[in-house]
Design a protein around this motif. Structure first.
Motif, PDB file in Angstrom:
ATOM      1  N   ALA A  43       1.328  -1.201  10.162  1.00 21.18           N
ATOM      2  CA  ALA A  43       2.662  -0.674  10.432  1.00 21.18           C
ATOM      3  C   ALA A  43       3.389  -1.494  11.487  1.00 21.18           C
ATOM      4  CB  ALA A  43       2.572   0.781  10.867  1.00 21.18           C
ATOM      5  N   ASN A  46       5.427  -4.322   9.772  1.00 19.88           N
ATOM      6  CA  ASN A  46       5.966  -3.752   8.542  1.00 19.88           C
ATOM      7  C   ASN A  46       7.094  -4.575   7.935  1.00 19.88           C
ATOM      8  OD1 ASN A  46       8.304  -3.079  10.106  1.00 19.88           O
ATOM      9  ND2 ASN A  46       7.338  -1.172  10.725  1.00 19.88           N
ATOM     10  N   ARG A  83       5.162  -2.448   5.583  1.00 24.52           N
ATOM     11  CA  ARG A  83       5.584  -1.043   5.567  1.00 24.52           C
ATOM     12  C   ARG A  83       5.177  -0.371   4.262  1.00 24.52           C
ATOM     13  NH1 ARG A  83      10.389  -1.859   6.636  1.00 24.52           N
ATOM     14  NH2 ARG A  83      10.518  -1.122   8.801  1.00 24.52           N
ATOM     15  N   GLN A  84       5.400  -1.049   3.150  1.00 29.17           N
ATOM     16  CA  GLN A  84       5.049  -0.464   1.851  1.00 29.17           C
ATOM     17  C   GLN A  84       3.542  -0.337   1.684  1.00 29.17           C
ATOM     18  OE1 GLN A  84       7.152  -3.437  -0.398  1.00 29.17           O
ATOM     19  NE2 GLN A  84       8.912  -2.110  -0.777  1.00 29.17           N
ATOM     20  N   THR A  87       2.701   2.766   3.846  1.00 29.26           N
ATOM     21  CA  THR A  87       3.291   4.032   3.415  1.00 29.26           C
ATOM     22  C   THR A  87       2.858   4.439   2.009  1.00 29.26           C
ATOM     23  OG1 THR A  87       5.216   3.638   4.814  1.00 29.26           O
ATOM     24  CG2 THR A  87       5.462   5.254   3.041  1.00 29.26           C
ATOM     25  N   ASP A  88       2.808   3.466   1.096  1.00 33.77           N
ATOM     26  CA  ASP A  88       2.558   3.779  -0.312  1.00 33.77           C
ATOM     27  C   ASP A  88       1.080   3.729  -0.694  1.00 33.77           C
ATOM     28  OD1 ASP A  88       5.281   3.921  -0.412  1.00 33.77           O
ATOM     29  OD2 ASP A  88       5.570   2.009  -1.424  1.00 33.77           O
TER      30      ASP A  88
END
Length: 446
Positions: A43, A46, A83-84, A87-88
């Motif tokens: 993160a 990101n 970030r993806q 997060t994902d």
């Protein structure tokens, strides 16, 4: 000890993959993460896009676990940002593992129950003792049949000083020094660099990324100027293979950085090994080399000289580490950056990752010590092999099941305008073919 959990240190990509592998083996994983969410290190970068496709950064066991939860998998051929990725994938994976992952729990020491590193007796019969500090400051011990340290190296960047130590004055100048590629999309960060004299120290891909980003800023913000410091004298070799690079994203990055240099957007200073950092007026600093050369009136220094493993909390564990790379002794010659790139590293597993301390393993980026060539897919295979060995499946542990394109990861988004453009073209190497490599097991079987 078979009824005890297997402790995993770190809830990053490799640590969570280890937990998924252990769960598939009917073992009890217990992940300790000092951050408050899954993938806290990811993160922090990101804004950076990976060179690897989604298909190459999702661990097989993790995918199988997530598929049971109704998780919507990303497009395998797309290239995620940090970030993806967090997060994902990492956050849902942490949620799928449930109570097996404990956040706000920092591992501050690992030992053998009732014994320091000097005592021989009981090292193969007593459990490992993991010392934890909780977010509220309380401390406790947790006993484990095995420990997988996947805590990474993100928290211990190499210093600016040319001797591997912080240069005199480097700590005092902390307000002017960053050890990460700045996120110039953040207005507050951008304001720290716009119109300033910025020094970039380092020669790897992170340094090239910073050069490209800051060169764009220089063209947009009057008064911005960049100095690039290299410890060695060869500039041309720092840009990679360009269009001939088997990793197109890496090649594109090198070409963009070279273009910035060729167009005079930055001043290149070679043979500069920082010996001291001196304070100057208005919060600026001056950098002084061993040779006496000076770089004055510096507003910001971006230090991108690599990372190193944090080993202090393992002082009571018997580690077998290479004297140069600080990687496991058997692994070090396979990953020596003077010989290997990420695509030429030989697949490896539990045998190369074992230490004199029974049941203790370094995995992921931390297993590479100071070598910079780590790939997520390699880490996923590492923990698959380790989990198999802990479960007693030595045949599977010795069988490397990693399938890679010819150069490790063939293609990537990098600086391409269209992150999916290379995927549409099929990359540089075509479809990978499976290759089974058998390593000798620790008990002599194959």
């Amino acid at each position: 000890m078979n009824d005890l959990p297997v402790v995993v240190i770190g809830a990053g990509p490799i640590g969570l993959a280890a937990a998924a592998e252990l769960r598939e083996r009917q073992l009890t994983p217990l992940v300790f993460e000092r951050g408050l969410r899954a993938g806290p290190a990811v993160a922090e970068w990101n804004h950076v896009r990976l060179f690897s496709r989604w298909s190459e950064v999702i661990a097989p066991a993790a995918r199988r676990l997530l598929d049971q939860t109704g998780w919507q998998a990303p497009d395998d051929d797309a290239y995620p940002t940090g970030r993806q990725w967090a997060t994902d994938y990492l956050v849902p994976l942490g949620a799928a593992l449930g109570d097996a992952v404990q956040y706000g729990a920092e591992v501050i020491g690992v030992a053998r129950r009732g014994r320091d590193r000097v005592v021989d007796a009981g090292r193969d019969t007593e459990p490992l003792s993991v010392h934890i500090r909780r977010a509220d400051g309380s401390e406790e011990r947790v006993f484990a049949q095995a420990v997988i340290d996947a805590s990474g190296t993100w928290g211990t960047p190499n210093p600016l000083g040319g001797e591997g130590l912080r240069a005199p004055g480097e700590r005092a100048a902390a307000a002017a020094i960053a050890y990460r590629v700045p996120d110039l999309a953040d207005p507050a960060v951008r304001a720290q660099y716009a119109g300033k004299h910025i020094v970039i120290a380092g020669s790897g891909h992170s340094a090239l990324s910073a050069i490209v980003a800051l060169a764009d800023l220089e063209q947009e913000a009057p008064g911005t100027r960049i100095t690039w410091l290299l410890r060695r004298g060869d500039v041309a070799s720092k840009f990679g293979g360009g269009e001939a690079d088997q990793l197109p994203a890496r090649g594109a990055l090198g070409l963009e950085a070279k273009k910035a240099v060729d167009e005079g957007l930055l001043n290149v200073v070679t043979g500069f090994r920082t010996a001291a950092v001196e304070p100057a007026e208005q919060g600026r600093v001056a950098l002084i080399a061993d040779s006496g050369q000076r770089i004055d009136d510096v507003d910001r220094v971006v230090v991108l000289t690599g990372f190193r493993p944090e080993l202090s909390f393992l002082s009571e564990i018997r580690l077998g580490l290479d004297a140069v790379l600080q990687a496991p002794t058997e692994l070090a010659p396979l990953i020596d950056p003077n010989v290997h790139s990420c695509g030429t590293v030989y697949p490896h597993g539990v045998n190369e990752l074992s230490h004199p301390e029974p049941g203790f393993y370094l995995a992921g980026m931390k297993s590479y010590g100071r070598a910079p060539t780590f790939l997520a897919m390699t880490g996923y295979e590492q923990v698959r092999s380790i989990a198999a060995a802990i479960a007693g499946d030595h045949e599977s542990a010795a069988r490397v099941e990693l399938v890679l394109p010819e150069t490790g990861v063939c293609g990537g988004a990098g600086l391409f305008d269209d992150p999916d453009a290379d995927a549409a073209e099929g990359g540089c190497c075509g479809p990978p073919e499976a290759e089974l490599v058998t390593l000798t097991a620790s008990d002599g079987s194959r």
